[in-house]
Write an enzyme that holds these catalytic residues in place. Sequence first.
Site, PDB file in Angstrom:
ATOM      1  CB  THR A   1      41.218  52.495  44.084  1.00 50.13           C
ATOM      2  OG1 THR A   1      40.831  53.007  45.357  1.00 50.13           O
ATOM      3  CG2 THR A   1      42.716  52.619  43.914  1.00 50.13           C
TER       4      THR A   1
ATOM      5  CE  LYS B   1      41.740  41.168  45.495  1.00 53.59           C
ATOM      6  NZ  LYS B   1      42.497  42.340  45.142  1.00 53.59           N
TER       7      LYS B   1
ATOM      8  CB  VAL C   1      46.884  37.295  40.704  1.00 49.50           C
ATOM      9  CG1 VAL C   1      48.142  36.852  41.436  1.00 49.50           C
ATOM     10  CG2 VAL C   1      45.764  36.300  40.923  1.00 49.50           C
TER      11      VAL C   1
ATOM     12  CB  ILE D   1      52.992  41.606  38.803  1.00 47.82           C
ATOM     13  CG1 ILE D   1      53.595  42.536  39.850  1.00 47.82           C
ATOM     14  CG2 ILE D   1      54.020  40.601  38.308  1.00 47.82           C
ATOM     15  CD1 ILE D   1      54.186  41.800  41.042  1.00 47.82           C
TER      16      ILE D   1
ATOM     17  CG  ASP E   1      43.848  40.397  48.673  1.00 45.60           C
ATOM     18  OD1 ASP E   1      42.942  40.775  47.908  1.00 45.60           O
ATOM     19  OD2 ASP E   1      45.061  40.473  48.381  1.00 45.60           O
TER      20      ASP E   1
ATOM     21  CE  LYS F   1      45.719  40.020  45.426  1.00 47.41           C
ATOM     22  NZ  LYS F   1      46.453  40.998  46.240  1.00 47.41           N
TER      23      LYS F   1
ATOM     24  N   GLY G   1      47.140  49.491  43.989  1.00 44.52           N
ATOM     25  CA  GLY G   1      47.146  50.925  43.700  1.00 44.52           C
ATOM     26  C   GLY G   1      46.457  51.222  42.375  1.00 44.52           C
TER      27      GLY G   1
HETATM   28  P1  NAP Z   1      36.621  50.746  45.499  1.00 45.78           P
HETATM   29  O1  NAP Z   1      37.589  51.879  45.518  1.00 45.78           O
HETATM   30  O2  NAP Z   1      35.857  50.425  46.723  1.00 45.78           O
HETATM   31  O3  NAP Z   1      35.592  51.035  44.290  1.00 45.78           O
HETATM   32  C1  NAP Z   1      34.438  50.285  44.067  1.00 45.78           C
HETATM   33  C2  NAP Z   1      33.566  50.995  43.022  1.00 45.78           C
HETATM   34  O4  NAP Z   1      32.457  50.185  42.711  1.00 45.78           O
HETATM   35  C3  NAP Z   1      33.015  52.334  43.506  1.00 45.78           C
HETATM   36  O5  NAP Z   1      33.043  53.265  42.465  1.00 45.78           O
HETATM   37  C4  NAP Z   1      31.548  52.026  43.872  1.00 45.78           C
HETATM   38  O6  NAP Z   1      30.660  53.085  43.621  1.00 45.78           O
HETATM   39  C5  NAP Z   1      31.243  50.879  42.901  1.00 45.78           C
HETATM   40  N1  NAP Z   1      30.267  49.955  43.464  1.00 45.78           N
HETATM   41  C6  NAP Z   1      30.471  49.049  44.455  1.00 45.78           C
HETATM   42  N2  NAP Z   1      29.342  48.349  44.702  1.00 45.78           N
HETATM   43  C7  NAP Z   1      28.417  48.827  43.845  1.00 45.78           C
HETATM   44  C8  NAP Z   1      27.056  48.500  43.595  1.00 45.78           C
HETATM   45  N3  NAP Z   1      26.420  47.579  44.287  1.00 45.78           N
HETATM   46  N4  NAP Z   1      26.414  49.188  42.615  1.00 45.78           N
HETATM   47  C9  NAP Z   1      27.054  50.145  41.902  1.00 45.78           C
HETATM   48  N5  NAP Z   1      28.349  50.480  42.084  1.00 45.78           N
HETATM   49  C10 NAP Z   1      29.019  49.830  43.045  1.00 45.78           C
HETATM   50  O7  NAP Z   1      37.342  49.403  45.049  1.00 45.78           O
HETATM   51  P2  NAP Z   1      38.736  49.245  44.288  1.00 45.78           P
HETATM   52  O8  NAP Z   1      39.859  49.379  45.262  1.00 45.78           O
HETATM   53  O9  NAP Z   1      38.731  50.069  43.061  1.00 45.78           O
HETATM   54  O10 NAP Z   1      38.691  47.676  43.926  1.00 45.78           O
HETATM   55  C11 NAP Z   1      37.844  47.207  42.888  1.00 45.78           C
HETATM   56  C12 NAP Z   1      38.193  45.744  42.610  1.00 45.78           C
HETATM   57  O11 NAP Z   1      39.540  45.644  42.182  1.00 45.78           O
HETATM   58  C13 NAP Z   1      38.063  44.795  43.812  1.00 45.78           C
HETATM   59  O12 NAP Z   1      37.631  43.541  43.361  1.00 45.78           O
HETATM   60  C14 NAP Z   1      39.493  44.705  44.325  1.00 45.78           C
HETATM   61  O13 NAP Z   1      39.753  43.484  45.016  1.00 45.78           O
HETATM   62  C15 NAP Z   1      40.249  44.721  43.015  1.00 45.78           C
HETATM   63  N6  NAP Z   1      41.621  45.198  43.109  1.00 45.78           N
HETATM   64  C16 NAP Z   1      41.906  46.342  43.769  1.00 45.78           C
HETATM   65  C17 NAP Z   1      43.215  46.807  43.814  1.00 45.78           C
HETATM   66  C18 NAP Z   1      43.585  48.070  44.532  1.00 45.78           C
HETATM   67  O14 NAP Z   1      44.797  48.357  44.610  1.00 45.78           O
HETATM   68  N7  NAP Z   1      42.647  48.840  45.039  1.00 45.78           N
HETATM   69  C19 NAP Z   1      44.226  46.047  43.192  1.00 45.78           C
HETATM   70  C20 NAP Z   1      43.897  44.852  42.512  1.00 45.78           C
HETATM   71  C21 NAP Z   1      42.585  44.449  42.474  1.00 45.78           C
HETATM   72  P3  NAP Z   1      30.716  54.480  44.446  1.00 45.78           P
HETATM   73  O15 NAP Z   1      32.044  55.077  44.081  1.00 45.78           O
HETATM   74  O16 NAP Z   1      29.580  55.284  43.970  1.00 45.78           O
HETATM   75  O17 NAP Z   1      30.645  54.092  45.893  1.00 45.78           O
HETATM   76  N1  HSE Z   2      44.232  44.735  48.681  1.00 42.03           N
HETATM   77  C1  HSE Z   2      45.041  44.149  47.681  1.00 42.03           C
HETATM   78  C2  HSE Z   2      46.502  44.191  48.102  1.00 42.03           C
HETATM   79  C3  HSE Z   2      44.841  44.880  46.379  1.00 42.03           C
HETATM   80  O1  HSE Z   2      46.820  44.950  49.014  1.00 42.03           O
HETATM   81  O2  HSE Z   2      47.325  43.482  47.529  1.00 42.03           O
HETATM   82  C4  HSE Z   2      45.528  44.221  45.224  1.00 42.03           C
HETATM   83  O3  HSE Z   2      44.930  43.000  44.908  1.00 42.03           O
END
Ligand code: NAP
Ligand code: HSE
Length: 429
Positions: free
Chosen positions: A15, A107, A134, A138, A203, A207, A304
């Site tokens: 994402t 985080k 976090v 924002i 989570d 944060k 997002g």
């Molecule tokens: P996600 O959609 O699950 O994406 C994770 C990505 O990392 C995927 O592309 C996956 O590869 C790759 N990956 C995971 N483990 C791997 C490994 N061992 N070797 C190689 N590639 C690996 O996660 P996300 O939602 O983008 O979140 C990523 C980070 O941002 C997390 O720390 C999350 O807490 C943080 N975050 C997320 C959001 C949100 O809104 N989603 C907001 C703030 C912070 P594949 O695609 O090939 O499986």
């Molecule tokens: N899963 C987290 C949330 C993503 O819903 O706030 C952003 O850190």
Amino acid sequence: MSKSRINVGLLGLGTVGRGVYRILKDNRAEIEQKVGAPVEIKKILVRNPKKDRGLELEQDLLTTDAGDIINNPDIDIVVEVMGGINPALEYSLGALKQGKSLVTANKDMVAAHGKELFQAAGENGCDIFFEASVAGGIPIIRPLKECLAANRIRQVFGIINGTTNYMLTQMSKEGLSFDEALAQAQALGYAEADPTADVGGYDAARKLAIIASIAFNTRVPLDRVYIEGITRITTEDIKYASELNYVVKLMGIAKDSDDGIEVRVHPALLPKDHPLAPVDDVYNAIHVSGDAVGDVMFFGRGAGELPTASAVVGDVMSAARYQLRGVPGMGSCTCFTEKEIKPMGLTSTKYYIRLNVADRPGVLASIAFVFGNNDVSLASVIQKHTTGQAAEIVLVTHDVLEKNLQDALKIIKELSTVNEVSNVIRVED
Ligand code: NAP
Ligand code: HSE
């Protein structure tokens, strides 16, 4: 030799990674002008290179070998958006040891291993940025570290998990069940890979540990944050709260006072006219009180693809500017004091308590007697409904010490006239 371009290695293309890719591509020209050099993605680590990601990608950008990024001398900045602790931590430390700047949205990793990461950054003279860790899009880390640095921060009070805020909004406004609301938040890319982290409050706790450490300049370990998620919140509680003129939100609360700091994550009833009450859906808001600035509020999308990537790319641009000027090492640790963390029993708030009791004369008086004996003073008592055998009552207390409330509830649970303590939710006003 000064650099003429900045090369980025992405660890992860889920994402957030997709959002980073899109912003760096779509806003390429503006980013180059603002930074002073082109910023380009050189390599992207994924697990499955064959996955359809809905992007027009040159296939040779993708790799399954982290060494292609960590040990690549052409890469200046590593962006970790994989999530989890390992191998994310191993790769992040590896990148810092190679003298690369690190930008992360993780985080889990920053809350648990911040000290190690800052140490590696310091030893290798490079930067570490984590704005997206976090509250998604924002800006809060940099404002606390820089713009509000002149203040003694008294309190940080916020909605810092987008998934649960989205779920509570859907449950209260659209009548969705807990499971339906969670499924929607997952489909929208808001939830963590394991959504227990969101609904269980972990989570938000990670944060809060990060924000409190920066706000109060003391390391707040995750295991000292009191954590309660939203899994016990029912549509009845949301309905009763509304009748009492409250909304239910998952709150992160950090306070600094002379007898220590409080750090707690739990659901709370907020009055409908509270500034955070209208913050719905995936929006987050953080209210900061400083001794000089007074009250400041930050509001925006807390999760997002593009909102989170906005924070990540902002960090990449800062790291790029420092590298171009040859002055990396600006993202240093600010935990220079050690403050006591107050035990939860010594904190005080108001409480909403829902009880299922026998529908008989004298029951309410016996409950009120136990509360009174434990210094718990009641502000209101409402009988909700009765079946003739059982009645549901909702009580709201005045400000009481957590320890006193828990002592009273222990006795009340044992009363033969009390069928169940159905829920206890703190009230923050
Ligand atoms: P996600 O959609 O699950 O994406 C994770 C990505 O990392 C995927 O592309 C996956 O590869 C790759 N990956 C995971 N483990 C791997 C490994 N061992 N070797 C190689 N590639 C690996 O996660 P996300 O939602 O983008 O979140 C990523 C980070 O941002 C997390 O720390 C999350 O807490 C943080 N975050 C997320 C959001 C949100 O809104 N989603 C907001 C703030 C912070 P594949 O695609 O090939 O499986
Ligand atoms: N899963 C987290 C949330 C993503 O819903 O706030 C952003 O850190």
